[in-house]
Design a protein around this motif. Structure first.
Motif, PDB file in Angstrom:
ATOM      1  N   GLN A 109       2.164  17.056 -17.169  1.00  0.00           N
ATOM      2  CA  GLN A 109       1.853  16.928 -15.747  1.00  0.00           C
ATOM      3  C   GLN A 109       0.438  17.401 -15.455  1.00  0.00           C
ATOM      4  OE1 GLN A 109       2.895  15.354 -13.382  1.00  0.00           O
ATOM      5  NE2 GLN A 109       4.910  15.847 -12.640  1.00  0.00           N
ATOM      6  N   THR A 110      -0.304  16.592 -14.752  1.00  0.00           N
ATOM      7  CA  THR A 110      -1.623  17.006 -14.275  1.00  0.00           C
ATOM      8  C   THR A 110      -1.639  16.792 -12.774  1.00  0.00           C
ATOM      9  OG1 THR A 110      -2.546  14.800 -14.534  1.00  0.00           O
ATOM     10  CG2 THR A 110      -2.770  16.287 -16.414  1.00  0.00           C
ATOM     11  N   THR A 111      -2.612  17.409 -12.137  1.00  0.00           N
ATOM     12  CA  THR A 111      -2.712  17.297 -10.675  1.00  0.00           C
ATOM     13  C   THR A 111      -2.777  15.841 -10.240  1.00  0.00           C
ATOM     14  OG1 THR A 111      -3.931  19.365 -10.712  1.00  0.00           O
ATOM     15  CG2 THR A 111      -4.035  18.106  -8.686  1.00  0.00           C
ATOM     16  N   SER A 112      -3.574  15.029 -10.959  1.00  0.00           N
ATOM     17  CA  SER A 112      -3.743  13.636 -10.523  1.00  0.00           C
ATOM     18  C   SER A 112      -2.455  12.839 -10.682  1.00  0.00           C
ATOM     19  CB  SER A 112      -4.888  12.962 -11.288  1.00  0.00           C
ATOM     20  OG  SER A 112      -4.661  12.986 -12.662  1.00  0.00           O
ATOM     21  N   ARG A 113      -1.677  13.136 -11.736  1.00  0.00           N
ATOM     22  CA  ARG A 113      -0.411  12.408 -11.917  1.00  0.00           C
ATOM     23  C   ARG A 113       0.589  12.762 -10.816  1.00  0.00           C
ATOM     24  NH1 ARG A 113       0.143  12.689 -18.473  1.00  0.00           N
ATOM     25  NH2 ARG A 113      -0.894  10.736 -18.895  1.00  0.00           N
ATOM     26  N   LYS A 114       0.612  14.014 -10.424  1.00  0.00           N
ATOM     27  CA  LYS A 114       1.513  14.415  -9.334  1.00  0.00           C
ATOM     28  C   LYS A 114       1.131  13.674  -8.053  1.00  0.00           C
ATOM     29  CE  LYS A 114       2.354  19.078 -11.086  1.00  0.00           C
ATOM     30  NZ  LYS A 114       1.784  20.430 -11.046  1.00  0.00           N
ATOM     31  N   LYS A 115      -0.182  13.604  -7.792  1.00  0.00           N
ATOM     32  CA  LYS A 115      -0.652  12.901  -6.585  1.00  0.00           C
ATOM     33  C   LYS A 115      -0.238  11.431  -6.611  1.00  0.00           C
ATOM     34  CE  LYS A 115      -4.874  15.617  -5.957  1.00  0.00           C
ATOM     35  NZ  LYS A 115      -6.277  15.597  -6.383  1.00  0.00           N
ATOM     36  N   MET A 116      -0.334  10.830  -7.801  1.00  0.00           N
ATOM     37  CA  MET A 116      -0.020   9.416  -7.935  1.00  0.00           C
ATOM     38  C   MET A 116       1.444   9.155  -7.563  1.00  0.00           C
ATOM     39  SD  MET A 116      -0.023   7.097 -11.382  1.00  0.00           S
ATOM     40  CE  MET A 116       1.514   7.731 -12.001  1.00  0.00           C
ATOM     41  N   LEU A 117       2.347  10.024  -8.049  1.00  0.00           N
ATOM     42  CA  LEU A 117       3.778   9.807  -7.826  1.00  0.00           C
ATOM     43  C   LEU A 117       4.133   9.819  -6.341  1.00  0.00           C
ATOM     44  CD1 LEU A 117       5.383  11.941 -10.685  1.00  0.00           C
ATOM     45  CD2 LEU A 117       5.104   9.476 -10.579  1.00  0.00           C
ATOM     46  N   GLU A 118       3.375  10.592  -5.556  1.00  0.00           N
ATOM     47  CA  GLU A 118       3.663  10.683  -4.114  1.00  0.00           C
ATOM     48  C   GLU A 118       3.369   9.362  -3.399  1.00  0.00           C
ATOM     49  OE1 GLU A 118       1.082  13.823  -2.955  1.00  0.00           O
ATOM     50  OE2 GLU A 118       2.127  15.321  -4.180  1.00  0.00           O
ATOM     51  N   LYS A 119       2.543   8.504  -4.013  1.00  0.00           N
ATOM     52  CA  LYS A 119       2.031   7.333  -3.291  1.00  0.00           C
ATOM     53  C   LYS A 119       2.660   6.001  -3.706  1.00  0.00           C
ATOM     54  CE  LYS A 119      -2.444   9.505  -2.390  1.00  0.00           C
ATOM     55  NZ  LYS A 119      -2.241  10.824  -2.963  1.00  0.00           N
ATOM     56  N   LEU A 120       3.454   5.985  -4.787  1.00  0.00           N
ATOM     57  CA  LEU A 120       4.002   4.714  -5.276  1.00  0.00           C
ATOM     58  C   LEU A 120       4.909   4.083  -4.218  1.00  0.00           C
ATOM     59  CD1 LEU A 120       4.809   5.627  -8.977  1.00  0.00           C
ATOM     60  CD2 LEU A 120       2.715   4.680  -8.018  1.00  0.00           C
ATOM     61  N   ASN A 121       4.728   2.783  -4.017  1.00  0.00           N
ATOM     62  CA  ASN A 121       5.370   2.132  -2.880  1.00  0.00           C
ATOM     63  C   ASN A 121       5.696   0.677  -3.230  1.00  0.00           C
ATOM     64  OD1 ASN A 121       5.897   0.875  -0.451  1.00  0.00           O
ATOM     65  ND2 ASN A 121       4.300   1.963   0.675  1.00  0.00           N
ATOM     66  N   VAL A 122       6.947   0.282  -2.982  1.00  0.00           N
ATOM     67  CA  VAL A 122       7.398  -1.085  -3.292  1.00  0.00           C
ATOM     68  C   VAL A 122       6.537  -2.136  -2.590  1.00  0.00           C
ATOM     69  CG1 VAL A 122       9.276  -2.730  -2.900  1.00  0.00           C
ATOM     70  CG2 VAL A 122       9.787  -0.470  -3.766  1.00  0.00           C
ATOM     71  N   ASP A 123       6.157  -1.864  -1.354  1.00  0.00           N
ATOM     72  CA  ASP A 123       5.423  -2.863  -0.558  1.00  0.00           C
ATOM     73  C   ASP A 123       4.054  -3.188  -1.140  1.00  0.00           C
ATOM     74  OD1 ASP A 123       7.533  -2.927   1.187  1.00  0.00           O
ATOM     75  OD2 ASP A 123       6.747  -1.274   2.406  1.00  0.00           O
ATOM     76  N   GLU A 124       3.511  -2.281  -1.962  1.00  0.00           N
ATOM     77  CA  GLU A 124       2.171  -2.502  -2.519  1.00  0.00           C
ATOM     78  C   GLU A 124       2.197  -3.308  -3.819  1.00  0.00           C
ATOM     79  OE1 GLU A 124      -0.656   0.576  -2.834  1.00  0.00           O
ATOM     80  OE2 GLU A 124      -0.052   1.571  -0.990  1.00  0.00           O
ATOM     81  N   ILE A 125       3.379  -3.517  -4.393  1.00  0.00           N
ATOM     82  CA  ILE A 125       3.452  -4.230  -5.666  1.00  0.00           C
ATOM     83  C   ILE A 125       3.266  -5.729  -5.432  1.00  0.00           C
ATOM     84  CG2 ILE A 125       4.947  -4.821  -7.619  1.00  0.00           C
ATOM     85  CD1 ILE A 125       6.251  -2.068  -7.330  1.00  0.00           C
ATOM     86  N   LYS A 126       2.269  -6.291  -6.116  1.00  0.00           N
ATOM     87  CA  LYS A 126       1.955  -7.718  -5.950  1.00  0.00           C
ATOM     88  C   LYS A 126       1.948  -8.392  -7.322  1.00  0.00           C
ATOM     89  CE  LYS A 126       0.765  -7.538  -1.470  1.00  0.00           C
ATOM     90  NZ  LYS A 126       1.379  -6.259  -1.172  1.00  0.00           N
ATOM     91  N   PRO A 127       2.302  -9.689  -7.372  1.00  0.00           N
ATOM     92  CA  PRO A 127       2.262 -10.397  -8.661  1.00  0.00           C
ATOM     93  C   PRO A 127       0.846 -10.434  -9.224  1.00  0.00           C
ATOM     94  CG  PRO A 127       3.367 -11.723  -6.972  1.00  0.00           C
ATOM     95  CD  PRO A 127       2.738 -10.552  -6.275  1.00  0.00           C
ATOM     96  N   SER A 128       0.733 -10.366 -10.529  1.00  0.00           N
ATOM     97  CA  SER A 128      -0.587 -10.413 -11.160  1.00  0.00           C
ATOM     98  C   SER A 128      -1.110 -11.847 -11.182  1.00  0.00           C
ATOM     99  CB  SER A 128      -0.499  -9.901 -12.595  1.00  0.00           C
ATOM    100  OG  SER A 128      -1.715 -10.106 -13.264  1.00  0.00           O
ATOM    101  N   SER A 129      -2.407 -11.998 -10.896  1.00  0.00           N
ATOM    102  CA  SER A 129      -3.035 -13.328 -11.020  1.00  0.00           C
ATOM    103  C   SER A 129      -3.898 -13.374 -12.283  1.00  0.00           C
ATOM    104  CB  SER A 129      -3.888 -13.614  -9.785  1.00  0.00           C
ATOM    105  OG  SER A 129      -4.809 -12.558  -9.584  1.00  0.00           O
ATOM    106  N   ARG A 130      -3.794 -12.337 -13.105  1.00  0.00           N
ATOM    107  CA  ARG A 130      -4.606 -12.220 -14.321  1.00  0.00           C
ATOM    108  C   ARG A 130      -4.171 -13.212 -15.390  1.00  0.00           C
ATOM    109  NH1 ARG A 130      -7.318  -8.824 -12.435  1.00  0.00           N
ATOM    110  NH2 ARG A 130      -8.065  -6.935 -13.409  1.00  0.00           N
ATOM    111  N   LYS A 131      -5.146 -13.673 -16.171  1.00  0.00           N
ATOM    112  CA  LYS A 131      -4.830 -14.514 -17.325  1.00  0.00           C
ATOM    113  C   LYS A 131      -4.984 -13.666 -18.576  1.00  0.00           C
ATOM    114  CE  LYS A 131      -6.095 -19.073 -15.617  1.00  0.00           C
ATOM    115  NZ  LYS A 131      -7.060 -20.174 -15.731  1.00  0.00           N
TER     116      LYS A 131
END
Length: 532
Positions: free
Chosen positions: A274-296
């Motif tokens: 666990q690092t400070t940045s990983r803890k911060k990341m977990l607080e922000k994960l949100n279903v509404d922000e997940i978008k399909p990839s357009s990457r090739k």
């Protein structure tokens, strides 16, 4: 804090991006990703003010300072190492120079004394020295001129300069280039506990995963911001793409699947260091922000014409010495077993290249011999591919030299490596470094070999190609002998580690993360290299 308002960047008729509106806030680290040429470094240059946008503006929070990792490694050659770091904080540097002028005056007045007292700040030299030492620049080098340092040492000093003085906003373009694994780990720890705003461009997925709270994706002329590190963005966008292609699933089912993905991902991150940045990341994960990839992603698929027999490769007493007498390795003995995927390490990267050149018959060893099994076919990806492209053949004709099949077959292999339409008629001598690597990988696939030899395979590749390469090597049934500075690549592909030293080898069947953190291995390495 950095606010990007209505920014567009255009070179001639080519539009990199339009209408970019983003806010980068305190306490977050943003990993900027995108295909080669998408405009990642350009985006940093616009934010730093080095490049004016075609339209729009970039503003910092009131009174905030911005620090940038300099790419010019010769700019400070006439300055000492310590002064170069101090110059990273221009206001402080000006104060220090004014203070020196005051103290050097022969008639030092009362007013001068008052002004000098005002200029006495925090212990800047001490803070700069601590940063340098953390980045592997020992104290006996702090007074040297920058021009006397090696290229790799300069990279570390420039990094210390960028970090110095705890800037409010920090821009880092490929900060892990030329750093060894200990220094990368130090930088990960430092940034994970950094309380201000950081934007970073990197091809190192392990680094991005370790430090980033957000991902900025530059793709198809758009710049989008997502919560989560690189792995979260990659896995969630691939899941969303599969959902998009599955017309039958109901919206409610899809949402549940995404929520379950976030729950599993969060649990895995929580288990990791666990690092400070990983803890911060977990607080922000949100279903509404997940978008399909357009990457090739390129289609990198290695297949074997025949199963390997029991004898793969036997190496006995090998020794390699450079032209100027440096022993790269000596007394190298090992057998490659069925299913081995071996990463070769050394403090001197020339050692791995020498070994691969020897076992491919391109270089003579100073001692020892090697023997390939009769059932083994190899495909080699060398570190330096320059000689392969000294011709004016087009891509189709170039690839046709290395395998059987008509033009349609060759175009198929090139298409899998994302060369399409008129691109396949380009002359090979005008290709970029990344395009050459994709051609070399296509050439390897034509061989259908059961043993792959890869010297630093992620060089010049973008994240999409690295990810595709990595994914296929994990499931490839043959043997892999490789060298890499990509942490994630090594950790997920290698099941055996051989370190080449001037006094023999360290040969371990263990995970890379365990190898680099083991005190026992550290002691062995110190003995084998003859260092204290």
């Amino acid at each position: 804090m950095i606010t990007v308002s209505n920014v567009a960047v255009q070179f001639g008729k080519r539009v990199l991006y339009n209408d970019v509106n983003l806010k980068f806030t305190n306490g977050n680290i943003y990993g900027i990703i995108g295909a080669n040429g998408a405009g990642k470094s350009t985006f940093l240059k616009v934010i730093s003010g080095e490049l004016d946008p075609t339209k729009g503006s970039v503003t910092l929070g009131p009174g905030e300072r911005l620090s940038v990792l300099s790419q010019d490694h010769f700019k400070f050659d006439s300055h000492t190492v310590l002064d170069t770091v101090l110059m990273g904080h221009t206001v402080l540097w000006d104060i220090m120079k004014e203070r020196e002028v005051l103290y050097a005056k022969e008639n030092f007045t009362d007013e001068d004394g008052i002004r000098a007292a005002e200029l006495e700040g925090w212990n800047a030299e001490s803070d700069a020295a601590i940063l340098l030492s953390g980045l592997g620049i020992k104290e006996d080098k702090h007074a040297l001129m920058m021009g006397d340092l090696s290229g790799k040492e300069k990279v570390r000093v420039m990094l210390a300069q960028a970090l110095f003085g705890n800037p409010d906003n920090l821009l880092l373009d490929e900060p892990t280039n030329d750093l060894d694994m200990d220094t990368v780990t130090w930088l990960e720890e430092y940034l994970s506990n950094f309380e201000h705003t950081v934007l970073v461009v990197s091809h190192d997925r392990h680094f991005l995963d370790s430090v980033c709270t957000h991902t900025v994706d530059i793709d198809f002329g758009k710049v989008n911001l997502f919560a989560g590190n690189y792995s979260f963005w990659y896995e969630s966008s691939q899941l969303a793409l599969r959902q998009q292609q599955n017309q039958k699933a109901k919206a409610e089912e899809k949402k549940k699947e995404l929520e379950e993905f976030i729950r599993r991902f969060s649990a895995n991150v929580a288990k990791s260091k666990q690092t400070t940045s990983r803890k911060k990341m977990l607080e922000k994960l949100n279903v509404d922000e997940i978008k399909p990839s357009s990457r090739k992603y390129p289609g990198i698929i290695f297949s074997m014409d025949r199963e390997p027999g029991n004898q793969i490769l036997e190496v006995s007493g090998l020794k390699a010495v450079t032209e100027d007498g440096v022993v790269l390795f000596d007394d190298v003995n090992f057998n490659v077993e069925k299913g081995d995927k071996i990463v070769f390490l050394s403090r001197d990267p020339r050692a791995m290249t020498a070994l691969f050149e020897i076992i491919n018959g391109h270089r003579k060893a100073q001692a020892g011999h090697f023997n390939w099994g009769v059932t083994i076919t190899t495909a080699y990806l060398p570190l330096d591919n320059t000689d392969y492209f000294n011709s004016d053949l087009n891509l189709v004709d170039w690839l046709s030299q290395y395998g059987e099949g008509n033009e349609v077959v060759m175009k198929g292999f090139l298409g899998r490596m994302l060369f399409s339409g008129e691109e396949v008629l380009k002359k090979v001598n005008v290709l970029s470094g990344g395009e050459k690597m994709r051609c070399m990988i296509a050439r390897m696939q034509l061989r259908n070999a059961n043993c792959l030899i890869l010297d630093t395979p992620t060089n010049h590749l973008d994240l999409e190609s690295i990810q595709a390469f990595n994914n296929n090597l994990k499931i490839y049934k043959g043997n892999v002998l490789f060298a890499s500075h990509d942490h994630e690549f090594i950790e997920t592909v290698a099941n055996r580690i051989i370190e080449l030293t001037p006094n023999g080898i360290i040969d371990k069947m263990m995970e890379y993360d365990e190898y680099i953190t083991s005190d026992h291995i550290k002691e062995m390495r110190a003995r084998m290299y003859g260092s204290k």
